[in-house]
Design an enzyme around this catalytic site. Structure first.
Site, mmCIF file in Angstrom:
data_model
loop_
_atom_site.group_PDB
_atom_site.id
_atom_site.type_symbol
_atom_site.label_atom_id
_atom_site.label_comp_id
_atom_site.label_asym_id
_atom_site.label_seq_id
_atom_site.Cartn_x
_atom_site.Cartn_y
_atom_site.Cartn_z
ATOM 1 N N HIS A 27 37.171 47.720 38.833
ATOM 2 C CA HIS A 27 37.182 47.757 37.129
ATOM 3 C C HIS A 27 38.060 48.442 36.640
ATOM 4 O O HIS A 27 38.252 48.418 35.327
ATOM 5 C CB HIS A 27 35.617 47.654 36.548
ATOM 6 C CG HIS A 27 34.800 46.324 36.842
ATOM 7 N ND1 HIS A 27 35.102 45.495 37.909
ATOM 8 C CD2 HIS A 27 33.765 46.173 36.337
ATOM 9 C CE1 HIS A 27 34.194 44.436 37.834
ATOM 10 N NE2 HIS A 27 33.012 45.113 36.975
ATOM 11 N N ASP A 77 35.025 40.031 39.948
ATOM 12 C CA ASP A 77 33.909 41.156 39.546
ATOM 13 C C ASP A 77 34.189 42.246 40.750
ATOM 14 O O ASP A 77 33.222 42.983 40.983
ATOM 15 C CB ASP A 77 32.413 40.539 39.485
ATOM 16 C CG ASP A 77 31.376 41.628 39.184
ATOM 17 O OD1 ASP A 77 31.858 42.331 38.520
ATOM 18 O OD2 ASP A 77 30.057 41.349 39.467
HETATM 19 N N1 SAH Z 1 28.968 40.745 41.780
HETATM 20 C C1 SAH Z 1 27.996 41.850 42.343
HETATM 21 C C2 SAH Z 1 28.695 43.273 41.975
HETATM 22 C C3 SAH Z 1 30.132 43.458 42.478
HETATM 23 S S1 SAH Z 1 30.267 45.438 42.261
HETATM 24 C C4 SAH Z 1 26.647 41.674 41.757
HETATM 25 O O1 SAH Z 1 26.283 40.591 41.587
HETATM 26 O O2 SAH Z 1 25.983 42.472 42.145
HETATM 27 C C5 SAH Z 1 32.100 45.489 42.676
HETATM 28 C C6 SAH Z 1 32.310 45.229 44.112
HETATM 29 O O3 SAH Z 1 33.792 45.043 44.412
HETATM 30 C C7 SAH Z 1 31.937 46.411 44.936
HETATM 31 O O4 SAH Z 1 31.256 45.987 46.148
HETATM 32 C C8 SAH Z 1 33.344 46.763 45.713
HETATM 33 O O5 SAH Z 1 33.220 47.074 46.984
HETATM 34 C C9 SAH Z 1 34.115 45.525 45.316
HETATM 35 N N2 SAH Z 1 35.758 45.823 45.383
HETATM 36 C C10 SAH Z 1 36.313 46.646 44.741
HETATM 37 N N3 SAH Z 1 37.538 46.786 44.805
HETATM 38 C C11 SAH Z 1 37.983 45.770 45.691
HETATM 39 C C12 SAH Z 1 38.740 45.444 46.645
HETATM 40 N N4 SAH Z 1 40.108 46.090 46.278
HETATM 41 N N5 SAH Z 1 38.800 44.453 47.451
HETATM 42 C C13 SAH Z 1 37.702 43.967 47.919
HETATM 43 N N6 SAH Z 1 36.517 44.278 47.034
HETATM 44 C C14 SAH Z 1 36.551 45.277 46.031
HETATM 45 MG MG MG Z 2 30.001 43.187 37.190
#
Ligand code: SAH
Ligand code: MG
Length: 208
Positions: free
Chosen positions: A142, A139
């Site tokens: 995206h 997650d």
């Molecule tokens: N699971 C969370 C939502 C995740 S949102 C919930 O339940 O609310 C997506 C997250 O992915 C963000 O916090 C972002 O910082 C992280 N993210 C995006 N790309 C990333 C990367 N390359 N490495 C680590 N974290 C990443």
């Molecule tokens: Mg999500």
């Protein structure tokens, strides 16, 4: 799931719908039973909402959840994008910082013993990660490049009989972006078996 923990998860800030979080808890219980003693890992914790459902299952099973996030937000969390929350910006550096909120969420839920933050960039951490996983939850970013990279880097670490969960899978392009759906299709093509679909969550298992 214990009532208090579930209430904490439902109340926590973040992007995990309750029904899908409940499905994460069930998937994690099943995964830890199928692959005893192995940890769970989520990519993308944000403020720790999904981490409560998964961390509760980890505690129940006597393992841990590794919660991997650089805490700087995904592209879609940045200023000007759809999923931006301005109060999560560190004003001194002008960058997002969700780590304080994440720590508070985990502390308030009483899960500090079962949820371990891995603060870093997924492709930086992944090549050094050697422990096989009972469950992997994707997650994180995206966009096309981040989603496919997370898939390629991390799914080989799912134990045989382990579980792969993917969030924000939208078969209809009108409902959301393609990359999570694309990696879900790759997982099926690679032999993962679909167990359950709840909202945009897909639960798959790796062949034994
Ligand atoms: N699971 C969370 C939502 C995740 S949102 C919930 O339940 O609310 C997506 C997250 O992915 C963000 O916090 C972002 O910082 C992280 N993210 C995006 N790309 C990333 C990367 N390359 N490495 C680590 N974290 C990443
Ligand atoms: Mg999500």
């Amino acid at each position: 799931m214990p009532d208090g923990l579930r209430a904490a998860a439902v109340a926590a800030r973040g992007f995990m719908p309750t029904e899908e979080g409940d499905a994460l808890w069930v998937a994690a219980l099943e995964a830890t039973a199928a692959v005893p003693g192995s940890p769970l890992l989520e990519i993308g914790s944000y403020c720790g909402k999904s981490s409560i459902w998964l961390g509760a299952a980890a505690r129940h099973a006597g393992v841990v959840l590794f919660a991997l996030d650089h805490h700087r937000g995904s592209e879609e969390n940045q200023a000007g994008w759809e999923w931006h929350e301005p109060d999560l910006v560190d004003p001194e550096i002008g960058r997002m910082d969700t780590l304080p909120r994440f720590r508070r969420t985990v502390f308030d839920a009483g899960l500090e013993g079962s949820v371990v933050a891995l603060v870093g960039d997924s492709p930086t951490v992944g090549p050094f990660w050697g422990t096989s996983l009972a469950l992997l939850f994707i997650d994180g970013g995206h966009g096309s490049e981040p989603a496919h990279r997370d898939y390629e880097l991390w799914t080989p670490k799912v134990a045989s009989g382990g579980t792969l969960c993917i969030h924000d899978v939208f078969p209809d392009p009108a409902d959301g972006g393609r990359p999570p759906f694309e990696i879900y299709q790759r997982a099926l093509a690679d032999g993962f078996e679909e167990r359950r679909a709840v909202g945009s969550l897909r639960v798959l298992t790796a062949a034994r």
